[in-house]
Design a protein around this motif. Structure first.
Motif, mmCIF file in Angstrom:
data_model
loop_
_atom_site.group_PDB
_atom_site.id
_atom_site.type_symbol
_atom_site.label_atom_id
_atom_site.label_comp_id
_atom_site.label_asym_id
_atom_site.label_seq_id
_atom_site.Cartn_x
_atom_site.Cartn_y
_atom_site.Cartn_z
ATOM 1 N N ALA A 3 -6.675 5.614 6.925
ATOM 2 C CA ALA A 3 -7.869 4.419 6.868
ATOM 3 C C ALA A 3 -8.162 3.966 5.326
ATOM 4 C CB ALA A 3 -9.434 4.796 7.557
ATOM 5 N N GLN A 4 -8.392 2.892 5.206
ATOM 6 C CA GLN A 4 -8.459 2.261 3.908
ATOM 7 C C GLN A 4 -9.922 2.781 3.414
ATOM 8 O OE1 GLN A 4 -8.350 -2.162 3.848
ATOM 9 N NE2 GLN A 4 -7.131 -1.980 1.936
ATOM 10 N N ASP A 5 -10.951 2.980 4.180
ATOM 11 C CA ASP A 5 -12.189 3.331 3.641
ATOM 12 C C ASP A 5 -12.305 4.923 3.726
ATOM 13 O OD1 ASP A 5 -12.410 4.041 6.354
ATOM 14 O OD2 ASP A 5 -14.344 3.018 6.685
ATOM 15 N N CYS A 56 -6.414 6.144 -0.393
ATOM 16 C CA CYS A 56 -5.365 5.774 0.482
ATOM 17 C C CYS A 56 -4.236 5.592 -0.241
ATOM 18 C CB CYS A 56 -5.749 4.635 1.416
ATOM 19 S SG CYS A 56 -5.761 3.183 0.769
ATOM 20 N N LEU A 57 -4.114 5.302 -1.506
ATOM 21 C CA LEU A 57 -2.875 5.401 -2.335
ATOM 22 C C LEU A 57 -2.158 6.514 -2.351
ATOM 23 C CD1 LEU A 57 -4.262 3.356 -5.305
ATOM 24 C CD2 LEU A 57 -2.908 2.387 -3.411
ATOM 25 N N ASN A 58 -2.585 7.771 -1.702
ATOM 26 C CA ASN A 58 -1.851 9.045 -1.425
ATOM 27 C C ASN A 58 -0.798 8.388 -0.535
ATOM 28 O OD1 ASN A 58 -3.217 11.251 -3.237
ATOM 29 N ND2 ASN A 58 -4.815 10.496 -2.271
ATOM 30 N N CYS A 59 -1.148 7.911 0.449
ATOM 31 C CA CYS A 59 0.002 7.327 1.474
ATOM 32 C C CYS A 59 0.936 6.329 0.847
ATOM 33 C CB CYS A 59 -0.516 7.156 2.609
ATOM 34 S SG CYS A 59 -1.240 8.508 3.610
ATOM 35 N N THR A 60 0.191 5.403 0.410
ATOM 36 C CA THR A 60 0.992 4.147 -0.188
ATOM 37 C C THR A 60 2.164 4.403 -1.314
ATOM 38 O OG1 THR A 60 -0.555 3.566 -1.236
ATOM 39 C CG2 THR A 60 -0.594 2.390 0.880
ATOM 40 N N THR A 61 1.777 5.089 -2.129
ATOM 41 C CA THR A 61 2.713 5.668 -3.166
ATOM 42 C C THR A 61 3.910 6.613 -2.482
ATOM 43 O OG1 THR A 61 1.444 7.401 -3.774
ATOM 44 C CG2 THR A 61 1.161 5.398 -4.961
ATOM 45 N N LEU A 62 3.682 7.438 -1.714
ATOM 46 C CA LEU A 62 4.499 8.214 -1.280
ATOM 47 C C LEU A 62 5.358 7.450 -0.139
ATOM 48 C CD1 LEU A 62 6.071 10.796 -0.862
ATOM 49 C CD2 LEU A 62 4.239 11.511 0.822
ATOM 50 N N PHE A 63 4.826 6.437 0.453
ATOM 51 C CA PHE A 63 5.561 5.380 1.494
ATOM 52 C C PHE A 63 6.420 4.741 0.528
ATOM 53 C CE2 PHE A 63 6.273 1.507 3.280
ATOM 54 C CZ PHE A 63 6.569 1.786 4.722
ATOM 55 N N THR A 64 6.165 4.156 -0.624
ATOM 56 C CA THR A 64 6.853 3.275 -1.519
ATOM 57 C C THR A 64 7.949 4.207 -1.953
ATOM 58 O OG1 THR A 64 5.035 1.969 -1.978
ATOM 59 C CG2 THR A 64 6.791 1.936 -3.772
ATOM 60 N N VAL A 104 14.277 6.283 2.723
ATOM 61 C CA VAL A 104 14.390 7.496 3.706
ATOM 62 C C VAL A 104 13.378 6.780 4.522
ATOM 63 C CG1 VAL A 104 12.866 9.650 3.976
ATOM 64 C CG2 VAL A 104 14.344 9.240 1.927
ATOM 65 N N PRO A 105 13.598 7.037 6.022
ATOM 66 C CA PRO A 105 12.782 6.275 6.986
ATOM 67 C C PRO A 105 11.387 6.860 6.992
ATOM 68 C CG PRO A 105 14.822 7.177 7.898
ATOM 69 C CD PRO A 105 14.867 7.607 6.590
ATOM 70 N N ALA A 106 10.513 5.999 6.962
ATOM 71 C CA ALA A 106 8.904 6.051 6.911
ATOM 72 C C ALA A 106 8.384 5.061 7.510
ATOM 73 C CB ALA A 106 8.661 6.083 5.487
ATOM 74 N N GLU A 107 7.223 5.535 8.224
ATOM 75 C CA GLU A 107 6.432 4.723 9.186
ATOM 76 C C GLU A 107 4.867 5.087 8.629
ATOM 77 O OE1 GLU A 107 7.023 4.191 13.240
ATOM 78 O OE2 GLU A 107 9.110 4.757 12.913
ATOM 79 N N GLY A 108 3.926 3.980 8.618
ATOM 80 C CA GLY A 108 2.585 4.310 8.346
ATOM 81 C C GLY A 108 2.033 3.689 9.039
ATOM 82 N N GLU A 109 0.593 3.929 9.394
ATOM 83 C CA GLU A 109 -0.308 3.329 10.178
ATOM 84 C C GLU A 109 -1.544 3.366 9.288
ATOM 85 O OE1 GLU A 109 -2.707 1.509 13.105
ATOM 86 O OE2 GLU A 109 -0.792 1.183 12.589
ATOM 87 N N GLU A 110 -1.855 2.275 8.465
ATOM 88 C CA GLU A 110 -3.162 2.361 7.643
ATOM 89 C C GLU A 110 -3.979 1.117 8.291
ATOM 90 O OE1 GLU A 110 -3.757 1.049 3.010
ATOM 91 O OE2 GLU A 110 -2.541 2.937 3.521
ATOM 92 N N VAL A 111 -5.171 1.560 8.406
ATOM 93 C CA VAL A 111 -6.046 0.595 8.927
ATOM 94 C C VAL A 111 -7.318 0.700 8.165
ATOM 95 C CG1 VAL A 111 -5.395 0.902 11.467
ATOM 96 C CG2 VAL A 111 -7.324 2.236 10.409
ATOM 97 N N ASN A 112 -8.321 -0.554 8.376
ATOM 98 C CA ASN A 112 -9.254 -0.720 7.215
ATOM 99 C C ASN A 112 -10.525 0.311 7.520
ATOM 100 O OD1 ASN A 112 -9.972 -1.890 9.706
ATOM 101 N ND2 ASN A 112 -10.915 -3.567 8.642
ATOM 102 N N LEU A 113 -10.693 0.520 8.744
ATOM 103 C CA LEU A 113 -11.865 1.650 9.172
ATOM 104 C C LEU A 113 -11.410 2.725 9.882
ATOM 105 C CD1 LEU A 113 -14.467 -1.275 10.080
ATOM 106 C CD2 LEU A 113 -14.420 0.030 7.856
ATOM 107 N N GLY A 114 -11.960 3.883 9.341
ATOM 108 C CA GLY A 114 -11.891 4.980 10.088
ATOM 109 C C GLY A 114 -12.330 6.319 9.332
ATOM 110 N N GLY A 115 -12.359 6.177 8.159
ATOM 111 C CA GLY A 115 -13.058 7.280 7.319
ATOM 112 C C GLY A 115 -11.924 8.302 7.372
#
Length: 199
Positions: A148-150, A155-163, A170-181
């Motif tokens: 979750a973005q909040d 959350c850059l821990n996920c986006t940098t690895l995804f990038t 390498v196949p990668a899928e992500g679910e990043e949402v704005n709220l969830g903690g």
């Protein structure tokens, strides 16, 4: 979080047709902080957990026939610090961080896929990318992320690895949402991230 991020997840995976093994592992400390320096890499505070995850991977493969598990379809999933452990274990592949103990360790400790869920430990604030001692190659296994973005963990821990995975195709899928903690596991909440298991 033995139930929230362990037994409840295993029961869910069993319910959708996966064999699941819950691993009780050491938490990250600086106790083994110099373990990677022999190979010219920066210290890694999660060495203890990664050792435990690697041992679990090899033990699972060594028992695969008896347990009815395909040894080429064994993944690793973790939440929060466990998400970091899952990602690190996947990136290290067969770079075992401990001396082989017995015949089980003749089996690969590399996951075939990884699911780091709201992980930390990958993002480097100075470079804006992965920490310099983390390497993604074309042989890194496919990954699925949730964050979750909040989240109080960046959350850059996920986006940098995804990038990094995307750059190596390498196949990668992500679910990043704005709220969830942070720390929701599979338990239902009123936040948008609660639907992630359907993915």
């Amino acid at each position: 979080a033995w139930d929230l991020e362990g037994t409840e997840v295993a029961e869910w995976l069993n319910g959708i047709g996966f064999a699941a093994i819950v691993v009780k592992y050491r938490v990250p400390t600086r106790e083994h902080g110099d373990a990677l320096n022999e190979q010219g890499n920066a210290p890694l505070k999660a060495v203890g957990p990664v050792m435990d995850a690697q041992r679990a991977m090899s033990l699972t493969r060594s028992n695969a026939a008896e347990w009815g598990i395909d040894p080429e379809r064994i993944g690793i999933m973790g939440f929060s610090a466990g998400g970091e452990t899952a990602g690190l274990t996947a990136m290290l592949r067969d770079q075992r961080l401990y001396a082989k103990i017995d015949a089980a360790d003749e089996q690969s400790c590399a996951p075939n896929f990884a699911l780091p869920i709201y992980p930390g430990g990958f993002y480097d604030k100075e470079t804006g990318g992965l920490k310099p001692y983390l390497q993604v190659t074309k042989d890194t296994p496919p990954m699925f992320f949730v964050m979750a973005q909040d989240d109080r963990v960046n959350c850059l821990n996920c986006t940098t690895l995804f990038t990094a995975l995307t750059k190596e195709k390498v196949p990668a899928e992500g679910e990043e949402v704005n709220l969830g903690g942070h720390g929701y596991g599979l338990r239902g909440t009123d936040e948008p991230v609660t639907g992630w298991p359907r993915l």
